[in-house]
Design a protein around this motif. Structure first.
Motif: not given
Ligand SMILES: Cc1cc2nc3c(=O)[nH]c(=O)nc-3n(C[C@H](O)[C@H](O)[C@H](O)COP(=O)(O)OP(=O)(O)OC[C@H]3O[C@@H](n4cnc5c(N)ncnc54)[C@H](O)[C@@H]3O)c2cc1C
Length: 458
Positions: A63-89
């Motif tokens: 997610r991000d702040w797409a919901h600040m647009s009611p036009i985009l909000a109507a299209r949410l959720p529009a995609g979903r991560a299958e994995v989150v990678l969190r490198p530390t360097g």
């Protein structure tokens, strides 16, 4: 998970909406083939703590702040991560990008996820590359600071100040990441004088492409433009070197006006003050009423706020009074300037939408927003305005009651006829220097895996 037809509708390709690279990556809503093998290899690189698949994490990082647009909000959720990678360097990035290339896994870089308008939504699934763990501020020199992409803008400003300098600019979302601001943002406090983040702020970027070798390369000056405000579609920013100026002693000036026109006249003159202010903002009372209560903010008046050098404060006060305004407070740093920054750019929209549902907004620009704005305000009944003074011209936010998308679109045309320049915030495609971004992406992302769905083909 949404039903399949709904997901398809939400992520429908529009004409010309294919990645600039050779192939379209990912099928909306379907698991990416090879994702399990990809995750196993990523875990070998990052350890289990760097490869996250918990549902709550996947949701949050999609997610991000797409919901600040009611036009985009109507299209949410529009995609979903299958994995989150969190490198530390940032040294881990080439191996991860090469892995994504080999397994054809879409990869969406992410900082704090505060970008507006869906830039950070992984429209084709795959991996979200959370860079907040790559957050070291590496070095400060005379006129520059270098940091990893996940470093916070507020940390950069603090380090610069400790060295007697300050950032050219930072967004009103002060705690967000350097990489996110460069790849998704535009400007903020400091832009009055220094323009947008594409106007010389960036001295050097270290970019990691999504190719077999994923060999990092360095771009400088104008060579950095294809990677600025490109939503990561042309490469992942690993480190960035941005400009500093000698630190100045700032103070916050808060003024109130009984009417819009004299307030805008004062704003236009404040922008030209020397030494230059760091920020000048103006809001109508309807917006001021949504801010936190503060004696420096008169809820029944137009609020003009400026971050000025302490030595310029008497001149700024005289200017305000000459235009019929009242100075309610001059509040020294850090509190005064920090409050003024935190109410700038898209923050008034945020406060309004938090106070009451049913609003939409547009980014607007042009000196037609100064003086008598009755024609501009008649386009959408009930319009309220927030302005930012820039040496390059006035910009701002126009907010009005949302009815439906056709009404918004018709209004944009009417505003443009009046001479208002409008930036359409109700879409999530790269919309600056698009040709440059496409040319770079053809080299750096031949498989169209970098934040796919956000860069339209030419
Ligand atoms: C209320 C509000 C006020 C705001 N005010 C301002 C403002 O004053 N000025 C302004 O410019 N913006 C503003 N924004 C937008 C946003 O907060 C800023 O641009 C912020 O700096 C983005 O940083 P982030 O870390 O949240 O980035 P994210 O949202 O995580 O990412 C933004 C984009 O950059 C990409 N990205 C992230 N990191 C990298 C990387 N290392 N390499 C390549 N691509 C990457 C992402 O994929 C995404 O497309 C505002 C937003 C809100 C909600």
């Amino acid at each position: 998970m949404l039903p399949e037809p709904e997901l398809r509708r939400l992520t429908e390709l529009v004409p010309g909406d294919t990645p600039a690279g050779a192939a379209a990556a990912g099928t909306p809503g379907a698991a990416t083939p090879g994702i399990e093998e990809f995750c196993r290899e990523a875990e070998a690189l990052l350890g289990p703590e760097g490869v996250l698949r918990e549902e709550a994490v996947l949701d949050r990082c999609s997610r991000d702040w797409a919901h600040m647009s009611p036009i985009l909000a109507a299209r949410l959720p529009a995609g979903r991560a299958e994995v989150v990678l969190r490198p530390t360097g940032h040294d881990r990035l080439p191996a991860l990008l090469s892995l994504a290339y080999r397994h054809r896994v879409p990869i969406t870089p992410r900082g704090k996820g505060t970008g507006n308008y869906g830039q950070a939504i992984p429209l084709r699934g795959g991996a979200v590359l959370d860079l907040t763990g790559c957050n070291r501020v590496a070095e400060v020199g005379e006129g520059w600071i270098r940091a990893e992409a996940g470093a916070k803008m507020s940390d950069l400003e603090a380090r610069a100040r400790a060295a007697g300098q300050e950032l050219w600019m930072f967004p009103s979302t002060f705690g967000t990441s350097l990489g996110g601001f460069l790849a998704g943002g535009s400007g903020g406090t400091g832009s009055l004088r220094h323009g947008t983040n594409g106007d010389g702020f960036v001295r050097e970027l270290r970019i990691v492409p999504c190719t077999r070798e994923a060999a990092p390369f360095t771009v400088t000056g104008a060579g950095a433009l294809p990677y600025i405000h490109a939503y990561g579609t042309s490469g992942v920013i690993a480190t960035a070197t941005v400009r500093l100026a000698p630190a100045r002693l700032w103070t916050g000036l808060f003024a109130a006006f009984g009417a819009w026109a004299p307030a805008t006249a004062a704003l236009a003159e404040l922008v030209r003050l020397e030494p230059a202010p760091r920020l000048v903002s103006l809001d109508e009372p309807a917006l001021v009423r949504t801010f936190g209560a503060d004696p420096a903010l008169d809820r029944d008046a137009h609020s003009l706020r400026a971050i000025v050098e302490e030595e310029a404060a008497p001149a700024a006060r005289a200017l305000v009074e000459r235009h019929g305004g009242r100075v309610l407070d001059t509040r020294p740093a850090p509190e005064g300037p920090a409050l003024i920054s935190s109410l700038s750019f898209n923050h008034p929209t945020y406060h309004l939408m938090k106070a009451e549902e049913g609003w939409f907004h547009l980014e607007v620009a042009g000196d037609v927003l100064l003086g008598d704005t009755s024609a501009v305000k008649a386009v959408y009944p009930g319009t309220v305005l927030h302005l930012e003074g820039m040496r390059s011209g006035t910009v701002g936010m126009l907010m009005a009651r949302y009815r439906d998308e056709p009404t918004v679109r018709r209004g944009i045309e009417a505003l443009e006829e009046l001479g208002v320049r409008v930036h359409d915030v109700h879409q999530w495609y790269v919309d600056r220097r698009v040709e440059l971004v496409r040319e770079a992406a053809a080299r750096t992302d031949p498989r169209g895996l970098l934040n796919p769905g956000h860069l339209r083909a030419g």
